[in-house]
Scaffold this motif. Sequence first.
Motif, mmCIF file in Angstrom:
data_model
loop_
_atom_site.group_PDB
_atom_site.id
_atom_site.type_symbol
_atom_site.label_atom_id
_atom_site.label_comp_id
_atom_site.label_asym_id
_atom_site.label_seq_id
_atom_site.Cartn_x
_atom_site.Cartn_y
_atom_site.Cartn_z
ATOM 1 N N GLN A 1 3.132 11.226 19.411
ATOM 2 C CA GLN A 1 2.061 12.151 19.778
ATOM 3 C C GLN A 1 1.218 12.599 18.592
ATOM 4 O O GLN A 1 0.378 13.480 18.741
ATOM 5 C CB GLN A 1 2.656 13.364 20.493
ATOM 6 C CG GLN A 1 3.334 12.996 21.806
ATOM 7 C CD GLN A 1 3.910 14.197 22.517
ATOM 8 O OE1 GLN A 1 4.529 15.056 21.899
ATOM 9 N NE2 GLN A 1 3.708 14.270 23.819
ATOM 10 N N SER A 2 1.431 12.013 17.411
ATOM 11 C CA SER A 2 0.659 12.393 16.219
ATOM 12 C C SER A 2 0.704 13.905 16.005
ATOM 13 O O SER A 2 -0.313 14.613 16.028
ATOM 14 C CB SER A 2 -0.796 11.906 16.338
ATOM 15 O OG SER A 2 -0.847 10.505 16.445
ATOM 16 N N LEU A 3 1.915 14.389 15.792
ATOM 17 C CA LEU A 3 2.145 15.826 15.625
ATOM 18 C C LEU A 3 1.640 16.318 14.279
ATOM 19 O O LEU A 3 1.662 15.589 13.281
ATOM 20 C CB LEU A 3 3.640 16.126 15.740
ATOM 21 C CG LEU A 3 4.333 15.692 17.036
ATOM 22 C CD1 LEU A 3 5.822 15.963 16.945
ATOM 23 C CD2 LEU A 3 3.729 16.405 18.239
ATOM 24 N N ILE A 4 1.201 17.571 14.256
ATOM 25 C CA ILE A 4 0.764 18.197 13.016
ATOM 26 C C ILE A 4 1.424 19.573 12.924
ATOM 27 O O ILE A 4 1.399 20.348 13.880
ATOM 28 C CB ILE A 4 -0.782 18.299 12.953
ATOM 29 C CG1 ILE A 4 -1.231 18.840 11.612
ATOM 30 C CG2 ILE A 4 -1.343 19.095 14.106
ATOM 31 C CD1 ILE A 4 -2.732 18.722 11.395
ATOM 32 N N HIS A 5 2.059 19.865 11.794
ATOM 33 C CA HIS A 5 2.812 21.106 11.635
ATOM 34 C C HIS A 5 2.450 21.790 10.329
ATOM 35 O O HIS A 5 2.093 21.148 9.336
ATOM 36 C CB HIS A 5 4.319 20.832 11.642
ATOM 37 C CG HIS A 5 4.830 20.290 12.948
ATOM 38 N ND1 HIS A 5 4.931 21.057 14.086
ATOM 39 C CD2 HIS A 5 5.255 19.055 13.304
ATOM 40 C CE1 HIS A 5 5.410 20.320 15.075
ATOM 41 N NE2 HIS A 5 5.608 19.097 14.629
ATOM 42 N N ASP A 6 2.587 23.112 10.340
ATOM 43 C CA ASP A 6 2.448 23.941 9.143
ATOM 44 C C ASP A 6 1.154 23.621 8.393
ATOM 45 O O ASP A 6 0.084 23.716 8.960
ATOM 46 C CB ASP A 6 3.680 23.761 8.242
ATOM 47 C CG ASP A 6 4.978 24.106 8.974
ATOM 48 O OD1 ASP A 6 4.950 25.023 9.804
ATOM 49 O OD2 ASP A 6 5.987 23.437 8.724
ATOM 50 N N GLN A 7 1.272 23.221 7.137
ATOM 51 C CA GLN A 7 0.091 22.994 6.309
ATOM 52 C C GLN A 7 -0.328 21.523 6.270
ATOM 53 O O GLN A 7 -1.169 21.136 5.456
ATOM 54 C CB GLN A 7 0.372 23.473 4.875
ATOM 55 C CG GLN A 7 0.759 24.940 4.777
ATOM 56 C CD GLN A 7 -0.308 25.852 5.358
ATOM 57 O OE1 GLN A 7 -1.488 25.702 5.046
ATOM 58 N NE2 GLN A 7 0.103 26.802 6.193
ATOM 59 N N ALA A 8 0.214 20.724 7.144
ATOM 60 C CA ALA A 8 -0.134 19.298 7.163
ATOM 61 C C ALA A 8 -1.574 19.113 7.634
ATOM 62 O O ALA A 8 -2.171 19.987 8.263
ATOM 63 C CB ALA A 8 0.817 18.550 8.087
ATOM 64 N N THR A 9 -2.131 17.952 7.313
ATOM 65 C CA THR A 9 -3.503 17.632 7.714
ATOM 66 C C THR A 9 -3.501 16.529 8.758
ATOM 67 O O THR A 9 -2.494 15.836 8.962
ATOM 68 C CB THR A 9 -4.320 17.160 6.500
ATOM 69 O OG1 THR A 9 -3.783 15.907 6.040
ATOM 70 C CG2 THR A 9 -4.270 18.183 5.377
ATOM 71 N N ALA A 10 -4.660 16.332 9.405
ATOM 72 C CA ALA A 10 -4.799 15.244 10.361
ATOM 73 C C ALA A 10 -4.599 13.900 9.680
ATOM 74 O O ALA A 10 -4.025 12.975 10.261
ATOM 75 C CB ALA A 10 -6.167 15.305 11.035
ATOM 76 N N VAL A 11 -5.068 13.792 8.430
ATOM 77 C CA VAL A 11 -4.887 12.547 7.673
ATOM 78 C C VAL A 11 -3.406 12.211 7.567
ATOM 79 O O VAL A 11 -2.987 11.069 7.801
ATOM 80 C CB VAL A 11 -5.513 12.671 6.266
ATOM 81 C CG1 VAL A 11 -5.146 11.448 5.414
ATOM 82 C CG2 VAL A 11 -7.018 12.805 6.361
ATOM 83 N N GLU A 12 -2.598 13.213 7.252
ATOM 84 C CA GLU A 12 -1.151 12.992 7.110
ATOM 85 C C GLU A 12 -0.511 12.663 8.456
ATOM 86 O O GLU A 12 0.371 11.795 8.541
ATOM 87 C CB GLU A 12 -0.509 14.235 6.504
ATOM 88 C CG GLU A 12 -0.914 14.485 5.056
ATOM 89 C CD GLU A 12 -0.518 15.854 4.556
ATOM 90 O OE1 GLU A 12 -0.248 15.984 3.343
ATOM 91 O OE2 GLU A 12 -0.474 16.813 5.366
ATOM 92 N N ALA A 13 -0.945 13.342 9.506
ATOM 93 C CA ALA A 13 -0.366 13.098 10.832
ATOM 94 C C ALA A 13 -0.639 11.672 11.293
ATOM 95 O O ALA A 13 0.257 10.984 11.816
ATOM 96 C CB ALA A 13 -0.936 14.097 11.839
ATOM 97 N N VAL B 1 -1.192 18.789 18.054
ATOM 98 C CA VAL B 1 -1.301 17.354 18.276
ATOM 99 C C VAL B 1 -2.735 16.931 17.956
ATOM 100 O O VAL B 1 -3.685 17.512 18.486
ATOM 101 C CB VAL B 1 -0.966 16.973 19.738
ATOM 102 C CG1 VAL B 1 -1.083 15.478 19.941
ATOM 103 C CG2 VAL B 1 0.436 17.452 20.102
ATOM 104 N N VAL B 2 -2.896 15.920 17.103
ATOM 105 C CA VAL B 2 -4.243 15.513 16.696
ATOM 106 C C VAL B 2 -4.735 14.253 17.409
ATOM 107 O O VAL B 2 -5.866 13.828 17.206
ATOM 108 C CB VAL B 2 -4.331 15.301 15.163
ATOM 109 C CG1 VAL B 2 -4.065 16.603 14.434
ATOM 110 C CG2 VAL B 2 -3.363 14.219 14.692
ATOM 111 N N GLY B 3 -3.905 13.645 18.233
ATOM 112 C CA GLY B 3 -4.291 12.410 18.923
ATOM 113 C C GLY B 3 -5.158 12.681 20.135
ATOM 114 O O GLY B 3 -4.664 12.710 21.265
ATOM 115 N N SER B 4 -6.454 12.864 19.953
ATOM 116 C CA SER B 4 -7.362 13.169 21.059
ATOM 117 C C SER B 4 -8.071 11.928 21.598
ATOM 118 O O SER B 4 -8.629 11.963 22.693
ATOM 119 C CB SER B 4 -8.408 14.195 20.611
ATOM 120 O OG SER B 4 -9.143 13.695 19.498
ATOM 121 N N SER B 5 -8.064 10.842 20.838
ATOM 122 C CA SER B 5 -8.798 9.632 21.235
ATOM 123 C C SER B 5 -7.903 8.412 21.064
ATOM 124 O O SER B 5 -7.957 7.721 20.046
ATOM 125 C CB SER B 5 -10.068 9.490 20.389
ATOM 126 O OG SER B 5 -10.808 8.369 20.789
#
Length: 337
Positions: free
Chosen positions: A10-22, A52-56
């Motif tokens: 699901q391309s999770l993003i947590h805490d201080q992480a960025t979309a690039v990292e996810a 979650v950053v997976g929108s597309s």
Amino acid sequence: MGIQLSLLDQSLIHDQATAVEAFQQTLELAQHAEALGYRRFWVSEHHDSDGVVGSSPEVLIAYLLAKTERIRIGSGGVMLQHYSPYKVAENFNVLAALAPGRVDLGIGRAPGGLPRSTKALQQDTVGTSMPLADKLVLLDRYIHNTLDAEHELYGIKAVPVPEVPAHLFLLGGGGASTELAGSLGIPYVFAQFINGDESLIQQAFASYRQHFKSVNDSKPQAVLAVSVILTDSDDEAQSLAAEIKNVKVHLESGRTLTVITVEQAEEFGKQSNEKYTVEVKEASVIHGSKNKVRAKLLELQKAYQLDEIIITVAMKEFNQRLRAIVLLQEAFSELTV
């Protein structure tokens, strides 16, 4: 009967992480899944989400296809209710032409977000959109270039027309989705991690098989999507599983939707402009060491006569998720030794 294992991320993003990292983590998981021998790797669609950053999925699938060589890549799933079937067909025909025989198109029935994001996605189609079932039938026709001669748009093609079309799946939780998947002769995926009611799952697969109509010699493919926590010890897995809850918002209109947090459920209820209640239950998560998880998955396979299980690893830390897919591969490899 052998069992095929696949992954949903699901391309999770947590805490201080960025979309690039996810997204980089999603790519690394896909590449490891390929090296480990998983059947397919799917990505999800979520909108206006902090976690979650997976929108597309179409865009992400294209990137993953370019960075892998053999594993099937697909959506779990595209939320067709928001979109034109013709445009979705075009998108996935392009992908299927770029990577022949490696593209899956899983269609989801949920909105993938809260009411405001749904309104934004459907802003130009409110009041004119056709029912999801009709959209899925039309999508299937566009993908296979079999539009009925009686249809008002007969003669158009979703270009390009690939030699090997994307493999269409329907994701659901029972009800009319089982009959629809069966009538189209496509695989059906039941989301056990959203609804773990064993009798409902049995009924869903029985209905799917009952209504299945073979298309080009297709056979029923019963797939179960499950949430897994897999660690080196049962105690560690139990501790992690205790933190996960299943949160549902029940609207006065009768709709029930599953979200990630109580805060999301409250916000969904407010945005819906309906009276609502929030229900919090223990999540349906398979957890334990590799032997325990393997035993449970084999039990599910036997109980529901599954052709495939799609795993979503319910662990926040990337290294934990990576370790889990390695342990799972080891667990099933040991059966053949």
